[in-house]
Design an enzyme around this catalytic site. Sequence first.
Site, PDB file in Angstrom:
ATOM      1  N   GLU A 125      43.220  44.845  39.617  1.00 53.98           N
ATOM      2  CA  GLU A 125      42.380  45.773  38.844  1.00 53.98           C
ATOM      3  C   GLU A 125      42.123  45.119  37.486  1.00 53.98           C
ATOM      4  OE1 GLU A 125      40.791  49.088  38.710  1.00 53.98           O
ATOM      5  OE2 GLU A 125      40.398  48.244  36.731  1.00 53.98           O
ATOM      6  N   ASP A 143      30.367  51.319  40.652  1.00 53.60           N
ATOM      7  CA  ASP A 143      28.996  50.930  40.988  1.00 53.60           C
ATOM      8  C   ASP A 143      28.728  49.506  40.464  1.00 53.60           C
ATOM      9  OD1 ASP A 143      28.686  53.448  42.033  1.00 53.60           O
ATOM     10  OD2 ASP A 143      27.767  54.285  40.243  1.00 53.60           O
ATOM     11  N   ASP A 162      37.593  48.436  46.294  1.00 52.08           N
ATOM     12  CA  ASP A 162      37.525  49.817  45.786  1.00 52.08           C
ATOM     13  C   ASP A 162      36.959  49.751  44.375  1.00 52.08           C
ATOM     14  OD1 ASP A 162      37.876  52.425  45.095  1.00 52.08           O
ATOM     15  OD2 ASP A 162      40.054  52.440  45.291  1.00 52.08           O
ATOM     16  N   SER A 163      35.649  49.509  44.308  1.00 51.24           N
ATOM     17  CA  SER A 163      35.046  49.204  43.007  1.00 51.24           C
ATOM     18  C   SER A 163      34.161  50.337  42.517  1.00 51.24           C
ATOM     19  CB  SER A 163      34.197  47.938  43.126  1.00 51.24           C
ATOM     20  OG  SER A 163      32.945  48.255  43.687  1.00 51.24           O
ATOM     21  N   ASP A 180      40.645  39.865  37.047  1.00 51.20           N
ATOM     22  CA  ASP A 180      39.322  39.970  37.668  1.00 51.20           C
ATOM     23  C   ASP A 180      39.425  39.644  39.165  1.00 51.20           C
ATOM     24  OD1 ASP A 180      36.688  39.841  38.406  1.00 51.20           O
ATOM     25  OD2 ASP A 180      36.074  38.516  36.767  1.00 51.20           O
ATOM     26  N   GLY A 181      39.017  40.580  39.994  1.00 55.24           N
ATOM     27  CA  GLY A 181      39.064  40.383  41.443  1.00 55.24           C
ATOM     28  C   GLY A 181      38.221  39.197  41.890  1.00 55.24           C
TER      29      GLY A 181
HETATM   30  N1  SAM Z   1      36.566  55.695  43.770  1.00 57.43           N
HETATM   31  C1  SAM Z   1      35.821  55.072  42.750  1.00 57.43           C
HETATM   32  C2  SAM Z   1      34.351  55.151  42.856  1.00 57.43           C
HETATM   33  O1  SAM Z   1      33.745  54.587  43.779  1.00 57.43           O
HETATM   34  O2  SAM Z   1      33.757  55.781  41.983  1.00 57.43           O
HETATM   35  C3  SAM Z   1      36.291  53.682  42.403  1.00 57.43           C
HETATM   36  C4  SAM Z   1      37.664  53.789  41.903  1.00 57.43           C
HETATM   37  S1  SAM Z   1      38.448  52.592  40.978  1.00 57.43           S
HETATM   38  C5  SAM Z   1      38.721  53.510  39.517  1.00 57.43           C
HETATM   39  C6  SAM Z   1      37.264  51.355  40.557  1.00 57.43           C
HETATM   40  C7  SAM Z   1      37.880  50.286  39.662  1.00 57.43           C
HETATM   41  O3  SAM Z   1      37.263  49.015  39.877  1.00 57.43           O
HETATM   42  C8  SAM Z   1      37.748  50.555  38.161  1.00 57.43           C
HETATM   43  O4  SAM Z   1      38.982  50.974  37.638  1.00 57.43           O
HETATM   44  C9  SAM Z   1      37.271  49.218  37.579  1.00 57.43           C
HETATM   45  O5  SAM Z   1      37.923  48.880  36.385  1.00 57.43           O
HETATM   46  C10 SAM Z   1      37.593  48.259  38.719  1.00 57.43           C
HETATM   47  N2  SAM Z   1      36.824  47.010  38.680  1.00 57.43           N
HETATM   48  C11 SAM Z   1      35.514  46.861  38.369  1.00 57.43           C
HETATM   49  N3  SAM Z   1      35.186  45.557  38.416  1.00 57.43           N
HETATM   50  C12 SAM Z   1      36.309  44.870  38.780  1.00 57.43           C
HETATM   51  C13 SAM Z   1      36.600  43.492  39.004  1.00 57.43           C
HETATM   52  N4  SAM Z   1      35.664  42.554  38.835  1.00 57.43           N
HETATM   53  N5  SAM Z   1      37.858  43.163  39.372  1.00 57.43           N
HETATM   54  C14 SAM Z   1      38.826  44.096  39.538  1.00 57.43           C
HETATM   55  N6  SAM Z   1      38.598  45.424  39.317  1.00 57.43           N
HETATM   56  C15 SAM Z   1      37.361  45.806  38.958  1.00 57.43           C
END
Ligand code: SAM
Length: 286
Positions: free
Chosen positions: A108, A160, A157-158, A139-140
């Site tokens: 995350e 938008d 699980d990202s 960073d994923g």
């Molecule tokens: N259920 C949710 C939705 O679709 O609205 C998604 C839940 S989860 C909170 C999404 C997470 O992805 C966020 O906390 C965000 O910080 C994370 N995220 C975004 N880009 C990312 C990346 N490049 N690497 C890792 N995590 C990332």
Amino acid sequence: MNSNLWIEETFKDFLGLKFKVEKVLFSGKSEFQTVDVVETKGHGKMLLNDGLIMVTERDEFAYHDMISHVPLFVHPSPKNVLIIGGGDGGTAREVLRHSNVEKCTMVEIDSMVVDACRAHIPQTAKDLDHEKLTLIIGDGVEFVKNTTEKFDVIIVDSTDPIGPAQPLFGEAFYQDVYHCLSDDGIVVSQGESSWYAMDIQQSLLKVLNVVFPQTYLYSFSNLTYPGGLWSFTFATKKHHPTKDFNAERVESSGLSFDYYNAALHSAAFALPSFAIKGLQGLIDND
Ligand code: SAM
């Protein structure tokens, strides 16, 4: 506390979803996004990133059941699982219920999301200290580029496709995902809505089609996302999402669910006709 406080998520320039707020529990701004946790009247605690609803206590089980149990019951032996994003912890919670999972790594990017959920939404964050979970704040995109590990199931699980999540919808990321999946690996990704975001679905499915031999889409009902009907993509090197699904495994797992069940597993891959037409050529229909 302001008893007249409402929160409104606006979508494009024509839709707004309003929720009555009882209390603001946390508001912060990280280097990636704003992070808010509020107590709502009708949906329990709610996490918002950049003003967009991520999870609510009332319906998070639908999203987290369907993003995790569908691939974990298709793959015959999912031992090593990777979650990209998922900072609220709900997906990890569900993955870790599977006794055949030996290790789960969650990457995350934003520690503020994890910390806010640990402090205020234990319903989703309760297993973030589980002994089988390795939580990496990073960073994923970089993680899949650099890891030498092989994963049986990867769950994206990202948010938008904005900000740091944008590359999570691109071809370079999925080429790396392909390479760090085992020979019979499966990747499931947050796949937006056929109602309001079919353009994003089309572009994600185009990318997945370039990289994977078989690509599918399945849907579920979400109370708090625009349009209600939401989806996940399912890209696979080998296993078919319904033909290689053995319903008896669900029963023998001893797990019980509030949304997922064996009948729904297969039904979720049956899409409404407007989605089939709009996504023609982009999803396998065998
Ligand atoms: N259920 C949710 C939705 O679709 O609205 C998604 C839940 S989860 C909170 C999404 C997470 O992805 C966020 O906390 C965000 O910080 C994370 N995220 C975004 N880009 C990312 C990346 N490049 N690497 C890792 N995590 C990332």
